[in-house]
Design an enzyme around this catalytic site. Structure first.
Site, mmCIF file in Angstrom:
data_model
loop_
_atom_site.group_PDB
_atom_site.id
_atom_site.type_symbol
_atom_site.label_atom_id
_atom_site.label_comp_id
_atom_site.label_asym_id
_atom_site.label_seq_id
_atom_site.Cartn_x
_atom_site.Cartn_y
_atom_site.Cartn_z
ATOM 1 N N LYS A 97 -8.318 18.433 23.833
ATOM 2 C CA LYS A 97 -9.099 17.740 24.948
ATOM 3 C C LYS A 97 -10.498 17.396 24.337
ATOM 4 O O LYS A 97 -10.724 16.142 24.499
ATOM 5 C CB LYS A 97 -9.029 18.511 26.233
ATOM 6 C CG LYS A 97 -9.320 17.567 27.526
ATOM 7 C CD LYS A 97 -8.920 18.199 28.781
ATOM 8 C CE LYS A 97 -9.860 19.481 28.871
ATOM 9 N NZ LYS A 97 -9.417 20.061 30.228
ATOM 10 N N LYS A 146 5.563 2.068 -8.141
ATOM 11 C CA LYS A 146 5.130 0.517 -7.206
ATOM 12 C C LYS A 146 6.264 -0.258 -7.076
ATOM 13 O O LYS A 146 7.374 -0.305 -7.900
ATOM 14 C CB LYS A 146 4.015 0.182 -8.055
ATOM 15 C CG LYS A 146 2.577 0.924 -7.970
ATOM 16 C CD LYS A 146 2.131 0.952 -6.583
ATOM 17 C CE LYS A 146 0.914 2.319 -5.978
ATOM 18 N NZ LYS A 146 0.706 2.197 -4.859
ATOM 19 N N LYS A 172 5.623 10.323 -8.650
ATOM 20 C CA LYS A 172 5.949 10.475 -7.310
ATOM 21 C C LYS A 172 6.344 9.217 -6.670
ATOM 22 O O LYS A 172 5.884 8.026 -7.115
ATOM 23 C CB LYS A 172 4.627 10.933 -6.622
ATOM 24 C CG LYS A 172 3.588 9.855 -6.163
ATOM 25 C CD LYS A 172 2.624 10.357 -4.876
ATOM 26 C CE LYS A 172 1.692 8.969 -4.376
ATOM 27 N NZ LYS A 172 2.618 8.171 -3.609
ATOM 28 N N ASP A 173 7.295 9.299 -5.729
ATOM 29 C CA ASP A 173 7.695 8.231 -5.038
ATOM 30 C C ASP A 173 6.599 7.448 -4.215
ATOM 31 O O ASP A 173 5.613 8.154 -4.123
ATOM 32 C CB ASP A 173 8.883 8.393 -3.983
ATOM 33 C CG ASP A 173 10.103 8.603 -4.393
ATOM 34 O OD1 ASP A 173 10.417 8.019 -5.324
ATOM 35 O OD2 ASP A 173 11.237 9.105 -3.595
ATOM 36 N N GLY A 354 -6.739 3.367 -6.852
ATOM 37 C CA GLY A 354 -7.598 2.566 -7.626
ATOM 38 C C GLY A 354 -7.925 3.337 -8.757
ATOM 39 O O GLY A 354 -8.953 2.794 -9.365
HETATM 40 C C1 1AE Z 1 -5.044 8.243 -1.409
HETATM 41 C C2 1AE Z 1 -3.255 7.774 -1.687
HETATM 42 C C3 1AE Z 1 -3.100 6.784 -3.038
HETATM 43 C C4 1AE Z 1 -1.773 6.265 -3.331
HETATM 44 O O1 1AE Z 1 -0.767 6.621 -2.435
HETATM 45 C C5 1AE Z 1 -1.418 5.173 -3.891
HETATM 46 O O2 1AE Z 1 -0.221 4.614 -3.733
HETATM 47 C C6 1AE Z 1 -2.361 4.665 -4.777
HETATM 48 O O3 1AE Z 1 -1.912 3.700 -5.668
HETATM 49 P P1 1AE Z 1 -2.807 2.913 -6.750
HETATM 50 O O4 1AE Z 1 -3.111 3.723 -7.626
HETATM 51 O O5 1AE Z 1 -4.165 2.621 -5.863
HETATM 52 O O6 1AE Z 1 -2.179 1.687 -7.118
#
Ligand code: 1AE
Length: 427
Positions: A97, A146, A172-173, A354
């Site tokens: 709370k 990606k 990682k996925d 990034g």
């Molecule tokens: C803080 C999490 C970053 C993440 O999961 C991610 O997908 C980053 O991607 P990029 O390196 O910015 O393309």
């Protein structure tokens, strides 16, 4: 003597009597009322009463929120007897709370030895992940899938191979890749681990693939076990969409015997405000490590999603410190416990978002070598392709480990050179 867990709050208010406020929290979140109780009842209830440990008021013109406002850091000890020994019960007690009651932020937690005795921490930790990979002498490199939504197994497998061929240690996925008909988890793992095998034949390098198990809570453990049975050697988990106890359960499951990478999705709803929420070091540091994350991702001070450097360093400290008795444990004065000193494996810090090769010197300067350099766009967006993206990162890591300036190393390493041309190198 009772045992207690301790919460530290930062509270902003230009006029409040902070000592009175601290008392009202200590009473309100434990026994409810105190001075009104008859003496006999007080005696009976004393073991349940919260204790104000300290109130440090700063009449600040340089307050951490930049407002010039007045604030106090308040430490309150909560008797363990009031809550079950799990993170949900603790968090609801100390900041349930209260989290909605004005400008107050939970900035630290310390735990009693008996509370901590129920937590195993990471199953692998930094040393265990290094052991699995056979890499002990440099920062690790992780790549993020990606463009995964709407792609089929062949496309994913192709993308996986490109990342693996670049010499990354972990893939990682993406956190937004869930169970779906195009790349269902078992088929995805089989296709990606086959690509990992093909890449290993070329690079000679082992690799961990952290597959995203996010989905309905009731199916998480089964999903993880299905993935492991199909060959997955790590899992990715969006911890904050569920809560810390779900991470603890997955980590404590003897059949989920692979490292867990914790993604910080949703953390931005909780830590960035100076006035509200939970500090990054508690959220992405202490609680992640306690509940068993082997690797923890979080935004860095240098990339596209920025977290202030002090907060990053506080997360790092929480994940790797071996001074657990100092930082994690609260022993009430006069309390006697026969519990041994706390031992928790450390979790790998993974500053992310990034990240490109030009940032590697900064990451290693701030984090040292016990760090995972992690990139998605910074690998896939390389002008010479995904594999060259991984190679450019490995070359940047080599340069730093050998004490050579990136620009100099780039002269004889075309992949690094192209990356610096594309993204620059932070001065
Ligand atoms: C803080 C999490 C970053 C993440 O999961 C991610 O997908 C980053 O991607 P990029 O390196 O910015 O393309």
């Amino acid at each position: 003597m009772s045992s207690y867990c301790v919460a530290t709050y930062r509270c902003y208010d230009d006029k409040a009597d902070f000592h009175k406020k601290a008392q009202s929290i200590a009473v309100g979140l434990t026994v409810g009322s105190w001075t009104e109780l008859p003496a006999a009842k007080q005696k009976e209830m004393e073991k349940h009463l919260g204790q104000v440990l300290s109130v440090q008021v700063t009449e600040a013109s340089d307050a951490p929120d930049g407002s010039g406002g007045r604030y106090a850091d308040i430490r309150i000890a909560y008797p363990d007897i009031n809550f079950s020994a799990d993170v949900p019960a603790l968090l609801v007690t100390v900041f349930g709370k209260l989290s909605m009651d004005g400008r107050i932020k939970l900035i630290d937690l310390q735990f009693s030895p008996s509370f901590l005795s129920g937590f195993g921490g990471p199953k692998f930790g930094v040393a265990g992940v290094r052991e699995l990979l056979g890499v002990h002498d440099r920062p690790l490199l992780m790549s993020i899938f990606k463009s995964v939504v709407g792609h089929d197994l062949e496309e994913l497998s192709h993308q996986f191979y490109g990342q693996a061929a670049g010499g990354v240690d972990l893939i990682k996925d993406d956190e937004i890749l869930f169970e779906n008909p195009l790349t269902p988890i078992e088929k995805r793992v089989e296709a990606c681990m086959a690509a990992a095998g093909r890449a290993q034949a070329v690079t000679g390098q082992k690799l961990l693939y952290a597959v995203n198990v996010t989905g309905p809570a009731s199916k998480l453990a089964d999903q993880a076990k299905k993935a492991i049975a199909a060959g997955a050697n790590a899992i990715l988990f969006n911890v904050l969409a569920y809560g810390f106890d779900t991470l603890r359960e997955l980590s404590a499951d003897p059949d989920i015997n692979v490292p867990i990478a914790a993604h910080p999705a949703l953390a931005g709803a909780l830590y960035p405000s100076p006035h509200y929420g939970i500090s990054a070091s508690v959220l992405l540091g202490k609680l992640m490590r306690l509940c068993g994350a082997d690797l923890v991702l979080f935004p860095s001070p240098y990339g596209s999603v920025v977290m202030p450097k002090e907060e990053n360093m506080a997360i790092r400290h929480a994940l790797v410190t071996d001074k657990l008795d100092e930082d994690y444990v609260y022993r009430a004065p006069g309390s006697v416990d026969n519990l041994p000193s706390l031992l928790l494996r450390s979790s790998f810090p993974v500053p992310s978002a990034g990240i490109h090769p030009g940032l590697v010197p900064w990451i290693i300067r701030d984090f040292g070598t016990e760090v995972v350099v992690n990139a998605g766009g910074g690998i896939h967006g390389h002008p010479l392709g995904t594999a060259a993206g991984g190679q450019a990162f490995r070359q940047a890591i080599e340069a730093v480990m050998n004490g050579v300036a990136l620009a100099d190393y780039a002269e004889s390493h075309p992949e690094l050179d192209a990356a610096i041309e594309r993204w620059g190198a932070k001065q």
